[in-house]
Design a protein around this motif. Structure first.
Motif, PDB file in Angstrom:
ATOM      1  N   THR A  36      51.170  38.534 -73.535  1.00 42.42           N
ATOM      2  CA  THR A  36      51.905  39.349 -74.498  1.00 42.42           C
ATOM      3  C   THR A  36      50.952  40.309 -75.183  1.00 42.42           C
ATOM      4  OG1 THR A  36      53.426  37.513 -74.889  1.00 42.42           O
ATOM      5  CG2 THR A  36      53.408  39.264 -76.526  1.00 42.42           C
ATOM      6  N   ILE A  37      51.372  41.567 -75.257  1.00 41.10           N
ATOM      7  CA  ILE A  37      50.616  42.606 -75.970  1.00 41.10           C
ATOM      8  C   ILE A  37      51.604  43.362 -76.838  1.00 41.10           C
ATOM      9  CG2 ILE A  37      49.259  44.723 -75.747  1.00 41.10           C
ATOM     10  CD1 ILE A  37      48.302  43.718 -73.029  1.00 41.10           C
ATOM     11  N   ALA A  38      51.305  43.449 -78.103  1.00 44.89           N
ATOM     12  CA  ALA A  38      52.130  44.188 -79.071  1.00 44.89           C
ATOM     13  C   ALA A  38      53.606  43.796 -78.988  1.00 44.89           C
ATOM     14  CB  ALA A  38      51.964  45.687 -78.850  1.00 44.89           C
ATOM     15  N   GLY A  39      53.855  42.498 -78.855  1.00 40.77           N
ATOM     16  CA  GLY A  39      55.224  42.016 -78.851  1.00 40.77           C
ATOM     17  C   GLY A  39      55.946  42.148 -77.515  1.00 40.77           C
ATOM     18  N   ARG A  40      55.299  42.714 -76.523  1.00 44.35           N
ATOM     19  CA  ARG A  40      55.911  42.846 -75.189  1.00 44.35           C
ATOM     20  C   ARG A  40      55.260  41.842 -74.252  1.00 44.35           C
ATOM     21  NH1 ARG A  40      56.631  48.970 -73.559  1.00 44.35           N
ATOM     22  NH2 ARG A  40      58.376  48.067 -72.468  1.00 44.35           N
ATOM     23  N   THR A  41      56.085  41.170 -73.472  1.00 41.56           N
ATOM     24  CA  THR A  41      55.588  40.133 -72.576  1.00 41.56           C
ATOM     25  C   THR A  41      55.709  40.576 -71.121  1.00 41.56           C
ATOM     26  OG1 THR A  41      56.276  38.432 -74.135  1.00 41.56           O
ATOM     27  CG2 THR A  41      55.863  37.712 -71.894  1.00 41.56           C
ATOM     28  N   LEU A  42      54.649  40.309 -70.361  1.00 43.16           N
ATOM     29  CA  LEU A  42      54.646  40.560 -68.923  1.00 43.16           C
ATOM     30  C   LEU A  42      54.513  39.219 -68.227  1.00 43.16           C
ATOM     31  CD1 LEU A  42      54.395  42.444 -66.401  1.00 43.16           C
ATOM     32  CD2 LEU A  42      51.938  42.230 -66.718  1.00 43.16           C
ATOM     33  N   THR A  43      55.444  38.937 -67.326  1.00 40.66           N
ATOM     34  CA  THR A  43      55.381  37.708 -66.538  1.00 40.66           C
ATOM     35  C   THR A  43      55.207  38.099 -65.083  1.00 40.66           C
ATOM     36  OG1 THR A  43      56.849  36.608 -68.100  1.00 40.66           O
ATOM     37  CG2 THR A  43      56.576  35.567 -65.946  1.00 40.66           C
ATOM     38  N   ARG A  44      54.197  37.529 -64.468  1.00 36.69           N
ATOM     39  CA  ARG A  44      53.917  37.839 -63.062  1.00 36.69           C
ATOM     40  C   ARG A  44      54.781  36.980 -62.144  1.00 36.69           C
ATOM     41  NH1 ARG A  44      48.144  37.879 -65.065  1.00 36.69           N
ATOM     42  NH2 ARG A  44      47.650  40.077 -65.216  1.00 36.69           N
ATOM     43  N   VAL A  45      54.865  37.410 -60.886  1.00 35.15           N
ATOM     44  CA  VAL A  45      55.602  36.660 -59.873  1.00 35.15           C
ATOM     45  C   VAL A  45      54.969  35.284 -59.731  1.00 35.15           C
ATOM     46  CG1 VAL A  45      56.211  36.625 -57.424  1.00 35.15           C
ATOM     47  CG2 VAL A  45      56.153  38.784 -58.642  1.00 35.15           C
ATOM     48  N   ASN A  46      55.786  34.295 -59.427  1.00 38.38           N
ATOM     49  CA  ASN A  46      55.244  32.938 -59.325  1.00 38.38           C
ATOM     50  C   ASN A  46      54.375  32.777 -58.074  1.00 38.38           C
ATOM     51  OD1 ASN A  46      57.160  32.804 -57.317  1.00 38.38           O
ATOM     52  ND2 ASN A  46      58.445  31.323 -58.359  1.00 38.38           N
ATOM     53  N   LEU A  47      53.466  31.840 -58.141  1.00 33.65           N
ATOM     54  CA  LEU A  47      52.478  31.630 -57.083  1.00 33.65           C
ATOM     55  C   LEU A  47      53.093  31.307 -55.722  1.00 33.65           C
ATOM     56  CD1 LEU A  47      49.486  31.792 -56.624  1.00 33.65           C
ATOM     57  CD2 LEU A  47      49.285  29.406 -57.297  1.00 33.65           C
ATOM     58  N   PRO A  48      54.129  30.472 -55.633  1.00 32.94           N
ATOM     59  CA  PRO A  48      54.724  30.229 -54.312  1.00 32.94           C
ATOM     60  C   PRO A  48      55.245  31.509 -53.646  1.00 32.94           C
ATOM     61  CG  PRO A  48      55.443  28.540 -55.835  1.00 32.94           C
ATOM     62  CD  PRO A  48      54.713  29.585 -56.641  1.00 32.94           C
ATOM     63  N   GLU A  49      55.830  32.408 -54.416  1.00 36.33           N
ATOM     64  CA  GLU A  49      56.316  33.674 -53.854  1.00 36.33           C
ATOM     65  C   GLU A  49      55.148  34.535 -53.366  1.00 36.33           C
ATOM     66  OE1 GLU A  49      58.700  36.683 -52.482  1.00 36.33           O
ATOM     67  OE2 GLU A  49      59.257  34.658 -53.070  1.00 36.33           O
ATOM     68  N   ILE A  50      54.073  34.550 -54.112  1.00 32.39           N
ATOM     69  CA  ILE A  50      52.889  35.318 -53.714  1.00 32.39           C
ATOM     70  C   ILE A  50      52.324  34.763 -52.411  1.00 32.39           C
ATOM     71  CG2 ILE A  50      50.496  35.864 -54.318  1.00 32.39           C
ATOM     72  CD1 ILE A  50      51.443  35.967 -57.261  1.00 32.39           C
ATOM     73  N   ARG A  51      52.214  33.467 -52.320  1.00 34.54           N
ATOM     74  CA  ARG A  51      51.677  32.849 -51.093  1.00 34.54           C
ATOM     75  C   ARG A  51      52.601  33.098 -49.903  1.00 34.54           C
ATOM     76  NH1 ARG A  51      48.954  27.707 -53.926  1.00 34.54           N
ATOM     77  NH2 ARG A  51      47.064  28.813 -54.566  1.00 34.54           N
ATOM     78  N   LYS A  52      53.891  33.110 -50.140  1.00 35.07           N
ATOM     79  CA  LYS A  52      54.861  33.412 -49.082  1.00 35.07           C
ATOM     80  C   LYS A  52      54.647  34.836 -48.559  1.00 35.07           C
ATOM     81  CE  LYS A  52      59.816  33.997 -48.804  1.00 35.07           C
ATOM     82  NZ  LYS A  52      61.065  33.816 -49.537  1.00 35.07           N
ATOM     83  N   GLN A  53      54.417  35.780 -49.486  1.00 30.94           N
ATOM     84  CA  GLN A  53      54.176  37.163 -49.091  1.00 30.94           C
ATOM     85  C   GLN A  53      52.844  37.316 -48.348  1.00 30.94           C
ATOM     86  OE1 GLN A  53      56.163  39.894 -49.225  1.00 30.94           O
ATOM     87  NE2 GLN A  53      57.755  38.470 -49.864  1.00 30.94           N
ATOM     88  N   ILE A  54      51.830  36.590 -48.788  1.00 29.84           N
ATOM     89  CA  ILE A  54      50.524  36.633 -48.101  1.00 29.84           C
ATOM     90  C   ILE A  54      50.695  36.150 -46.666  1.00 29.84           C
ATOM     91  CG2 ILE A  54      48.245  35.548 -47.986  1.00 29.84           C
ATOM     92  CD1 ILE A  54      48.187  35.700 -51.074  1.00 29.84           C
ATOM     93  N   GLU A  55      51.407  35.052 -46.485  1.00 36.32           N
ATOM     94  CA  GLU A  55      51.644  34.525 -45.138  1.00 36.32           C
ATOM     95  C   GLU A  55      52.422  35.531 -44.287  1.00 36.32           C
ATOM     96  OE1 GLU A  55      53.857  30.739 -42.994  1.00 36.32           O
ATOM     97  OE2 GLU A  55      53.456  30.661 -45.138  1.00 36.32           O
ATOM     98  N   TYR A  56      53.431  36.168 -44.900  1.00 42.65           N
ATOM     99  CA  TYR A  56      54.220  37.173 -44.178  1.00 42.65           C
ATOM    100  C   TYR A  56      53.330  38.309 -43.677  1.00 42.65           C
ATOM    101  CZ  TYR A  56      57.225  41.197 -43.425  1.00 42.65           C
ATOM    102  OH  TYR A  56      57.818  42.313 -42.888  1.00 42.65           O
ATOM    103  N   TRP A  57      52.503  38.871 -44.569  1.00 40.83           N
ATOM    104  CA  TRP A  57      51.674  40.007 -44.188  1.00 40.83           C
ATOM    105  C   TRP A  57      50.576  39.605 -43.211  1.00 40.83           C
ATOM    106  CZ3 TRP A  57      53.485  44.594 -44.392  1.00 40.83           C
ATOM    107  CH2 TRP A  57      54.441  44.925 -45.340  1.00 40.83           C
ATOM    108  N   GLU A  58      50.018  38.408 -43.340  1.00 41.66           N
ATOM    109  CA  GLU A  58      49.021  37.949 -42.369  1.00 41.66           C
ATOM    110  C   GLU A  58      49.642  37.833 -40.981  1.00 41.66           C
ATOM    111  OE1 GLU A  58      45.969  35.358 -45.178  1.00 41.66           O
ATOM    112  OE2 GLU A  58      47.663  34.329 -44.237  1.00 41.66           O
ATOM    113  N   ASN A  59      50.851  37.265 -40.919  1.00 39.62           N
ATOM    114  CA  ASN A  59      51.545  37.130 -39.635  1.00 39.62           C
ATOM    115  C   ASN A  59      51.916  38.489 -39.050  1.00 39.62           C
ATOM    116  OD1 ASN A  59      51.389  34.348 -39.676  1.00 39.62           O
ATOM    117  ND2 ASN A  59      53.389  34.092 -40.636  1.00 39.62           N
ATOM    118  N   ARG A  60      52.361  39.383 -39.904  1.00 41.67           N
ATOM    119  CA  ARG A  60      52.741  40.719 -39.416  1.00 41.67           C
ATOM    120  C   ARG A  60      51.533  41.456 -38.839  1.00 41.67           C
ATOM    121  NH1 ARG A  60      56.755  45.075 -42.212  1.00 41.67           N
ATOM    122  NH2 ARG A  60      56.602  46.601 -40.552  1.00 41.67           N
ATOM    123  N   ILE A  61      50.402  41.369 -39.512  1.00 43.94           N
ATOM    124  CA  ILE A  61      49.174  42.008 -39.017  1.00 43.94           C
ATOM    125  C   ILE A  61      48.755  41.378 -37.692  1.00 43.94           C
ATOM    126  CG2 ILE A  61      46.703  42.291 -39.476  1.00 43.94           C
ATOM    127  CD1 ILE A  61      47.528  42.615 -42.482  1.00 43.94           C
TER     128      ILE A  61
END
Length: 75
Positions: free
Chosen positions: A31-56
């Motif tokens: 949170t900065i100046a009352g605004r909150t940023l939430t990042r994508v959850n780790l399982p989704e990130i790992r799923k995307q990494i696997e997708y792009w590794e397989n695609r390459i």
């Protein structure tokens, strides 16, 4: 290039997801100046990494496949 992604662009996407994984490891949200940023959850990130590794991997192996023609013979 008509609708086909280059391997360089796919690698750029993969790098972005690797960077996201590192950022999430330092904190899921902040949170900065009352605004909150939430990042994508780790399982989704790992799923995307696997997708792009397989695609390459598929893009790299695409030129290596061989087609063989077999003609059956009755001897």
């Amino acid at each position: 290039m008509t609708g086909e992604m280059s391997i360089e662009r796919a690698k750029t996407h993969l790098e972005a997801w690797y960077d996201a994984e590192l950022k999430v490891s330092t904190g899921q949200s902040y949170t900065i100046a009352g605004r909150t940023l939430t990042r994508v959850n780790l399982p989704e990130i790992r799923k995307q990494i696997e997708y792009w590794e397989n695609r390459i991997a598929r893009m790299k192996s695409r030129g290596r496949s061989r087609v063989r023609r077999i003609i059956p013979r009755d001897i």
